[in-house]
Design an enzyme around this catalytic site. Structure first.
Site, short mmCIF file in Angstrom:
data_model
loop_
_atom_site.label_atom_id
_atom_site.label_comp_id
_atom_site.label_asym_id
_atom_site.label_seq_id
_atom_site.Cartn_x
_atom_site.Cartn_y
_atom_site.Cartn_z
NE ARG A 164 -14.01 36.15 -77.75
CZ ARG A 164 -13.07 35.73 -78.57
NH1 ARG A 164 -13.19 34.62 -79.26
NH2 ARG A 164 -11.94 36.42 -78.71
CB CYS A 188 -33.53 37.29 -88.48
SG CYS A 188 -34.36 37.82 -89.96
CD GLU A 189 -27.36 41.24 -86.92
OE1 GLU A 189 -28.39 41.34 -86.20
OE2 GLU A 189 -26.32 41.84 -86.68
CE1 TYR A 234 -14.32 37.87 -71.11
CE2 TYR A 234 -12.62 36.56 -72.19
CZ TYR A 234 -13.00 37.44 -71.20
OH TYR A 234 -12.07 37.89 -70.29
#
Lengths: 447, 447
Positions: B342, B373-374, B403
């Site tokens: 989210r 890895c971002e 969610y």
């Protein structure tokens, strides 16, 4: 009258073996997508093995050796993918203990694996040392100390790279050059953190510094950002050589090689880009008074992205008034944000085509939406598509190989699609379709 | 000097039974989070059963009957959740064939289930008819015809609602009133589509129209949007009464009830909001010359969201120069966008607290990031947190029940966390932690 191009399969966007036959049916790897949809159901990921392997080979040739090219597992990793990468002679990047575990279970040679991550677990680091993983890319001082301890305990010297922030951020054709990067990965060149990390590694008897690593962004089509990053990083190579008398044999310039998601995007000329990058590295190394290091790269998306399409069945459609005078056609397919979160997450655009027949309808403002209970569940936000797309048609979205299945969820309890590979008329199941029983298998207790 | 509030657990944000003991350890449902982390590992979802049930009861009281309150499965559904909802006497919304399948396998009474979705599969519609699901909410003409056929074949009359677009979009305290809604769900009131759908249903011998449905948005704290939507929809009730001589006994005003994700947000006063909404419905019904229909609502997030926290272990941290003069502390935890998409998907904000001890450090600009890895893998983008948060600490993020797990992925091959429920000192495993073997079980063939 403009040419009616919706039945085309733009070669720079679609898998290399994609063709449309006389009946209008699209084939990939010599197999009709209609046949695959009938056999496996939809949504379905179809991977063109020949396309995947061809891109591995093109990268290997462009960067002067398959081992210099590290396939980035995060884009998509299964044991089949690991095997293909191994067979093509490429190296492999992993970014988690589980990516490493799957690679090792696929028999991928540990010496050709590089371990990434900003927060590697102790277990991950330990496995890297025990299995003799080729490189560990160090992200921070805590990890540096932890890895040195583990290597000392094992009585080995672990080859490592240090991840640096060169102050270059590149996306598509835009490049931002800054001193400070407000993101989680690596050590800053500008504030001295990178130098401190390098000296700490060089001082450690259990770590062997083989090079520096940087990664400047994603969906890059231009060498400019890589060249600037290389220039900045190679200055540090010069200092390491001059002050510490250490030669760093490798330079990892990371990934980010762009792909054409839509027909209007230009494909990346990997060979030209590589030539320019390698030449820039030679020049900047010369400026720094050092021998040019071997350049390593980490493509993920650029290898697996274009190999794969997702085939959906068209469900219900409706035409909506968007103003007193305008309308938009909504076409729903049987997947959505559970199998492709990228449009919702990044505003990503895709190319979709009818694959069970030729379209003949009038091109009409259309939005392709998924079946999830969320208004943001959109696959193609705004394109002109034929108004004869209808219930039961098969619509395929290209370039879904990277970060598609890899980021898939079970939202609305959708089970994840099957993934099949096609090659020379043969079909192989890579991943079977998930079932409700798979989901319930995680529930504990009696119901 | 401002009060040091980081060790607080704001009651409007944290689960109702959350307390911090004399040693600084946080307990939920009478169980120490340190004990749960030791037993189950982290990341770990911890669900406060008493909190969940209390919110069910508050909604039931506010809307004059538990059966009027439909828990929205899409927020989070397991068989345990379905059982709790059933025991509390609430009704249940499902938005896919698999949500329906899980609800039925949990023994949820079909008569109290409402089926949603913009692209329901034939199988989903067939199961609704066969199992005698209470309501099917019709979204489009294709579905209307398909359901009528299925009901005819089964020789039954299926109760349905028609989903309409009232031209009201509400988010938090903002409300947009338009004629045309450019989104995929439902039939427009403004362009006559809703009237056409209503007459088509009334004309069908196998469909029974029991009311209209609308949904105006999410994270709503104010009755204004609901009241305007009710006014517009009830005009159509009047017309249906006058021209078709049909009385619609129910009105479904959907979900969207806001929760306080962060301490500075005001909690929703469900009781006051419901009173205002029900009064507005009575007035608008009177204006339309009809008997007021029973109001149905569909909270998902407002029931399950605040019941749950995610416990993470703090890993590595670093301090980054963000300019010549400023720094930011980065604190990494052992989960991230795989267990909570989210923040990346919606820019969502959360409240995180140290739960294994009291913090005492200086409040410092901090970003809490995950282990993926971002660079966009951020859980808390920018908050002042104590600078003594360190490796091995347990940090918990509140309000992750909705969610969170429902949209979780295996990105970077992270296995999904365990979910445990706590109540009166007892711990129950709701979902066990996924394993690498679970992931590999979908792979076909020998490796």
């Amino acid at each position: 009258m403009p040419e009616y191009s919706f039945n085309d399969l733009p070669a720079h966007v679609w898998p290399q073996t994609a063709t449309r036959d006389d009946d209008g049916v699209v084939h990939i790897g010599g197999v009709a997508l209609t046949e695959l949809a009938a056999r496996y159901g939809t949504p379905l990921f179809v991977v063109d093995e020949a396309d995947f392997r061809a891109r591995c080979r093109a990268m290997a040739a462009a960067f002067h050796g398959a081992a210099n090219v590290h396939y980035a597992s995060k884009a998509f990793l299964t044991r089949t993918i690991a095997r293909w990468v191994k067979e093509e002679g490429l190296s492999l990047d992993v970014a988690s203990g589980n990516e490493l575990a799957v690679a090792l279970r696929a028999g991928f040679p540990a010496a050709r694996i590089t371990a990434h991550g900003n927060n590697k677990s102790t277990q991950f680091l330990r496995t890297c040392v025990e299995e003799k993983v080729g490189h560990v890319v160090l992200d921070n001082h805590g990890e540096l100390a932890a890895l040195a301890d583990i290597a000392a305990e094992a009585g080995v010297r672990q080859p490592v790279m240090v991840r640096v922030k060169p102050g270059v951020e590149a996306h598509t054709n835009e490049m931002i050059a800054t001193a400070h990067e407000d993101q989680k990965f690596g050590f800053s060149l500008a504030d001295g953190a990178a130098w401190n990390a390098v000296t700490a590694v060089v001082d450690s008897p259990h770590l062997e510094l083989v090079g520096l690593h940087c990664h400047i962004g994603s969906q890059i089509f231009d060498a400019g950002g890589f060249n600037l990053a290389a220039a900045r990083v190679l200055e540090l190579y010069g200092r390491v050589h001059d002050e510490l008398d250490v030669r760093l044999p490798e330079l990892d310039l990371g990934g980010g090689y762009g792909i054409a998601y839509t027909a209007d995007q230009q494909p990346l000329d990997v060979e030209a880009l590589a030539r320019e990058m390698l030449e820039a590295v030679r020049e900047h190394a010369e400026d720094a008074g050092i021998e040019a290091p071997t350049v390593l790269v980490e493509p993920g998306r650029a290898i697996v992205g274009p190999s794969t399409v997702t085939v959906y069945t068209v469900g219900f459609n409706k035409t909506i008034s968007t103003s007193e005078t305008d309308t938009r056609r909504y076409v729903a397919v049987d997947g959505g944000m559970s199998d492709n979160i990228r449009p919702a997450l990044y505003g990503a655009q895709y190319d979709a085509r009818l694959v069970n027949r030729r379209a003949a309808g009038k091109l009409t403002a259309t939005r392709v939406v998924g079946s999830h209970c969320e208004s943001g569940d959109i696959l193609i936000s705004d394109e002109d598509y034929p108004d004869d797309l209808t219930t039961g048609d098969l619509l395929a979205v290209a370039n879904t190989g990277a970060y598609g299945y890899a980021m898939a969820s079970n939202y609305n309890l959708f089970t994840r699609p099957a993934v099949v590979t096609v090659c020379d008329g043969e079909v192989t199941t890579m991943l079977r379709r998930e079932t409700v029983d798979d989901l319930l298998s995680l529930e504990d207790g009696e119901f």
